[in-house]
Design a protein around this motif. Structure first.
Motif: not given
Length: 161
Positions: A33-40
């Motif tokens: 969730a941290n990976l995707v949210s930071k990419a988003f």
């Protein structure tokens, strides 16, 4: 123009003797969730509202995204109709959104989100994985008119590992 972002909750843990509604995230779930949210975050998407299923795993995923995207908790609504695995309740929920809202993020569950991503969007998505995100734009002025849109973004955790 209406834009919907569907985000499937992060990977949950089965190590706890709790109801489905109360199941927490796993360690991998927090990481993904941290990976995707930071990419988003780099897409500078500023939602008018955020809605989440009341399930613990969806709400925790939502909290991670809101924190990483610096989104005010005042934009969050929790709705039991989003605790849906088939998609019909979520579809009705989307079509009933207030037309003053242009950009909305929804946190929820599969199979509902994969089904909606494929029926609303123009990309063929075999499976929206946990922590997966799909953004779909609709060239309409009212949520009730939402039917076929354009898939603008599809992010999944494995893209960032």
């Amino acid at each position: 123009m209406k834009t919907i972002v569907l985000i499937r909750h992060a990977k949950s843990s089965w190590d706890h003797d709790v109801s489905d509604l109360n199941r927490p995230l796993s360690k991998r779930g927090f990481t993904d969730a941290n990976l995707v949210s930071k990419a988003f975050k780099s897409y500078n998407f500023n939602p008018d509202a955020i809605y989440s299923s009341p399930a613990n795993r969806a709400l925790t995923t939502c909290s991670i995204f809101m924190e990483n995207l610096n989104i005010s908790k005042e934009l969050l609504g929790i709705d039991h109709k989003l605790y849906d695995f088939g998609g019909n309740q979520v579809r009705r929920f989307i079509k009933s959104l207030n037309d003053d809202l242009e950009k909305v993020i929804i946190f929820g569950h599969n199979h509902a989100f994969t089904s909606l991503a494929n029926s609303f969007g123009d990309a063929d998505i075999d499976n929206l994985p946990t922590s997966g995100l799909v953004m779909i734009e609709f060239n309409v002025d009212q949520w009730q008119q939402v039917s076929q849109g354009e898939t603008k973004l599809f992010l999944k955790p494995k893209d960032f590992k």
